[in-house]
Design a protein around this motif. Structure first.
Motif, PDB file in Angstrom:
ATOM      1  N   SER A 305      55.214  -7.039   6.770  1.00  0.00           N
ATOM      2  CA  SER A 305      55.552  -8.421   7.102  1.00  0.00           C
ATOM      3  C   SER A 305      56.560  -8.426   8.239  1.00  0.00           C
ATOM      4  CB  SER A 305      56.131  -9.145   5.883  1.00  0.00           C
ATOM      5  OG  SER A 305      56.595 -10.432   6.225  1.00  0.00           O
ATOM      6  N   LYS A 311      59.959 -12.452   1.110  1.00  0.00           N
ATOM      7  CA  LYS A 311      58.703 -12.609   1.845  1.00  0.00           C
ATOM      8  C   LYS A 311      57.851 -13.756   1.317  1.00  0.00           C
ATOM      9  CE  LYS A 311      58.567  -7.665   2.927  1.00  0.00           C
ATOM     10  NZ  LYS A 311      57.845  -6.384   2.757  1.00  0.00           N
ATOM     11  N   GLU A 312      57.919 -13.997  -0.002  1.00  0.00           N
ATOM     12  CA  GLU A 312      57.095 -15.054  -0.574  1.00  0.00           C
ATOM     13  C   GLU A 312      57.509 -16.441  -0.089  1.00  0.00           C
ATOM     14  OE1 GLU A 312      60.726 -14.365  -2.862  1.00  0.00           O
ATOM     15  OE2 GLU A 312      59.097 -13.045  -2.208  1.00  0.00           O
ATOM     16  N   ALA A 313      58.767 -16.611   0.299  1.00  0.00           N
ATOM     17  CA  ALA A 313      59.254 -17.911   0.781  1.00  0.00           C
ATOM     18  C   ALA A 313      59.147 -18.054   2.292  1.00  0.00           C
ATOM     19  CB  ALA A 313      60.704 -18.122   0.347  1.00  0.00           C
ATOM     20  N   THR A 315      56.289 -16.864   4.261  1.00  0.00           N
ATOM     21  CA  THR A 315      54.961 -16.444   4.698  1.00  0.00           C
ATOM     22  C   THR A 315      54.574 -17.199   5.971  1.00  0.00           C
ATOM     23  OG1 THR A 315      53.970 -18.126   3.256  1.00  0.00           O
ATOM     24  CG2 THR A 315      54.208 -15.898   2.360  1.00  0.00           C
TER      25      THR A 315
END
Length: 510
Positions: A305, A311-313, A315
Motif C-alpha cells: 500500500s 490502511k483500512e481507513a 484505501t
C-alpha cells in the motif's frame, strides 16, 4: 535583504504564538498523540518501534532529531536537560515546524524572485509574507504535524530545480517523499517542469528529424534559419540547447511568445522532438528522479500500500469530487482575483471570443462535474463523525444540507477551475497548466477523506504561478488570511469542549 526581512517578520508571529499554544495546550492533541510519542522513541534510539496508526513515513522524525541535536548542547549547558531524550518534549518537537515555517517563507521569497526577476524586492517581500499567512499552512506551524515539513521540502525541491541543480533537487524530492509519500507526485511534477523549461527554452534551436532539419518557426519571419529545410545532402545541425549552456537561464524564456501563443499540441510536439535529441543529456540530469521513483515503487510493492498504517481507513478511492472542492476552496482563498466582477467579465469575453468551442468545453465540464458529485462523492466515516474540523460543518450545513445542494454547487466548481486555468494560462505554458492539473488530481482524487490540509501544496504551486500584481489584492488576501487565522486559533485555544462518549478535552481544528 528581502529574505532576512521575510524571516524576521514571520518569526515575529511564530515565536509568541508558539509560546501561547504550548502554554494552553501543553499535551499532544489529535494526530500529535501518534507523532509525538513516535518521535520520542527515535530520540531514545528506538528506531524499530512503530505506531501502526501512523500513515506517513518517518521523515519528520529524522528532521526532528537534527533539530533536537542542534538545541541539545545549549540546553545541556544551562542545565535545562541532562539527556538527549529529555529535549524531545512536545514543545520542542512543535518548534520544528515553527523553524520550518520561517524557512518555508524564505523559500517562497526565493521562488517568487526567480519566477519574476523584474519584481521589486518590496513586492516580493509582501507576497512572501502574505503567503506565509495562508491559513492551512499557518495553523499547523504551531503543532507537530507533517504538513509544514512536507511543503518546505517540496518548495526546496522546486527551487533547486529552477536553479538547474537537478541532482540536489532529486535529493530534496526523496526527503519530501520520506516525509509524506504522496509527494512522489510533486517530485514527478517538478521533474516535468524542469524538462519543460529545458526543451522549450530557446527560440532558435533547430531539431533534426532523420534527414529533415525542422526549425522552430516564428510568425512573420521567412529566413532560412526558421523554415523547414529538406534534402538528405544538407548539412546537419545539432540541437544547440544543452543543460550546461542553459544552466542560468530563466524558466520564463520561451520560444512561444505572448504575442504568438502556441497550442498544446504544438508544445507537446516540440517537447517530444527535443526529448529525442537531448535524450542522453536529460537522462543524466534527471536520472536521480527516476531512482527515487523506482525506490518508491519498490516500497509500495513491499508494503502492499502507499500508506504505512491504518490502511483500512485510507484505501485508495475514486473521489473525483475532491478535485472540485479544491478548485472552489482555492478560488475563495484568492477571492480578490477569482471572485471579482472583472474576472467574471474577462472569462465571459474569452468564452464569447472562442465560441462555439468554448461553450462546448463548458458544457462538457459541467456534465463531468455533475457526474463526479453524483457517482464519486464520498462521505468518509471520519468526515461525518468528527465535529472538530471545518469539513464536518461544510458537509452537513452546505454540501449535504439538501439533496440538491451538491448539484447546485457544480457551476461554482466549474467557474473556479476555469478561472484558475485562465489565470495560469496568461503566464504559463499550456503543457505546464495540464501537468499541474494532472498532478493535483493524482494527489487528491485517490484520497477518500475531505481534508483541506491536502490542498496546501497544489495551492502554493497555483498562487506562485498566478500573476497577481496589485497591492490591493494582496492586502485583501492578507486580511482574509489574518481574520481566518485569528478566528481559528481563538476557537482552538479558548473554546474547548467535551464529548459524552470520550473523555478529555476536545478542540476545534482545521
Amino acid at each position: 535583504m528581502g529574505k532576512l526581512v521575510v524571516a524576521v517578520i514571520v518569526s515575529l508571529w511564530v515565536i509568541p504564538i508558539s509560546i501561547l499554544v504550548n502554554r494552553i495546550v501543553p499535551q499532544p492533541y489529535m494526530d500529535e498523540i501518534f507523532h509525538v510519542p513516535q518521535a520520542q522513541h527515535y530520540c531514545n534510539g528506538n528506531f524499530r518501534s512503530w505506531d501502526p496508526m501512523i500513515t506517513t513515513p518517518p521523515g519528520l522524525y529524522y528532521l526532528s532529531l537534527v533539530h533536537v541535536a542542534s538545541l541539545f548542547p545549549g540546553m545541556s549547558m544551562v542545565q535545562a536537560a541532562s539527556s538527549f531524550s529529555e529535549v524531545c518534549t512536545t514543545a520542542i518537537l512543535r518548534s520544528v515546524n515553527g523553524a520550518l515555517a520561517v524557512l518555508c517563507s524564505v523559500l517562497v521569497y526565493e521562488i517568487i524572485t526567480l519566477l519574476r526577476p523584474t519584481l521589486s524586492e518590496g513586492k516580493a517581500t509582501v507576497y512572501a509574507v502574505v503567503l506565509a499567512l495562508y491559513p492551512l499552512h499557518w495553523f499547523f506551524s504551531f503543532l507537530y504535524y507533517t504538513d509544514v515539513a512536507s511543503l518546505t521540502a517540496v518548495l526546496a525541491m522546486y527551487l533547486a530545480c529552477l536553479k538547474k541543480s537537478y541532482w540536489f533537487s532529486a535529493v530534496l524530492g526523496a526527503l519530501a517523499v520520506v516525509i509524506r509519500q504522496t509527494n512522489i507526485v510533486w517530485m514527478l511534477f517538478v521533474a516535468c517542469t524542469g524538462v519543460i523549461n529545458i526543451t522549450l527554452a530557446r527560440p532558435r534551436d533547430i531539431i533534426e528529424v532523420n534527414d529533415v532539419d525542422i526549425a522552430i518557426k516564428k510568425p512573420n519571419r521567412s529566413t532560412s534559419n526558421d523554415s523547414v529545410t529538406l534534402g538528405s545532402n544538407l548539412r546537419r545541425r545539432k540541437f544547440s540547447s544543452s543543460l550546461d549552456t542553459d544552466k542560468h537561464s530563466m524558466p520564463s524564456a520561451t520560444f512561444f511568445s505572448a504575442n504568438h501563443p502556441s497550442g498544446l499540441l504544438d508544445e507537446v510536439q516540440v517537447i517530444l522532438l527535443a526529448l529525442w535529441h537531448m535524450k542522453w543529456e536529460l537522462l543524466v540530469s534527471f536520472s536521480p528522479f527516476l531512482m527515487v521513483l523506482v525506490a518508491f515503487l519498490a516500497f509500495v510493492r513491499w508494503n502492499g500500500s502507499v500508506v504505512l498504517g491504518a490502511k483500512e481507513a485510507h484505501t485508495v478511492s475514486p473521489h473525483f469530487a475532491q478535485i472540485m472542492y479544491f478548485g472552489l476552496v482555492s478560488a475563495l482563498a484568492v477571492a480578490p482575483l477569482h471572485c471579482s466582477i472583472g474576472q467574471g467579465v474577462d472569462l465571459f469575453r474569452s468564452f464569447w471570443k472562442r465560441r462555439p468551442i468554448s461553450f462546448f468545453q463548458v458544457f462538457i465540464t459541467v456534465i463531468a462535474g455533475f457526474f463526479s458529485v453524483h457517482f464519486f462523492s464520498i462521505a468518509h466515516p471520519y468526515l461525518i463523525a468528527d465535529n472538530r474540523h471545518y469539513p464536518f460543518y461544510l458537509w452537513r450545513k452546505v454540501i449535504n444540507a439538501h439533496w440538491s445542494m451538491k448539484y447546485l454547487l457544480v457551476p461554482l466548481y466549474v467557474y473556479s477551475w476555469f478561472s484558475i486555468f485562465s489565470t495560469l494560462g496568461k503566464v504559463q505554458r499550456k503543457i505546464w497548466v495540464l501537468a499541474f492539473f494532472l498532478a493535483t488530481a493524482a494527489v487528491l482524487v485517490p484520497a477518500p477523506l475531505i481534508e483541506f490540509r491536502y490542498y496546501t501544496i497544489p495551492f502554493y504551486f497555483m498562487i506562485l504561478h498566478s500573476r497577481i500584481n496589485d497591492y490591493k489584492s494582496w492586502l485583501l488576501m492578507g486580511l482574509l488570511y489574518l481574520a481566518l487565522n485569528v478566528f481559528t486559533m481563538m476557537i482552538f485555544l479558548f473554546r474547548p469542549f467535551h464529548w459524552d462518549h470520550e473523555p478529555g478535552i476536545q478542540r476545534f481544528i482545521w
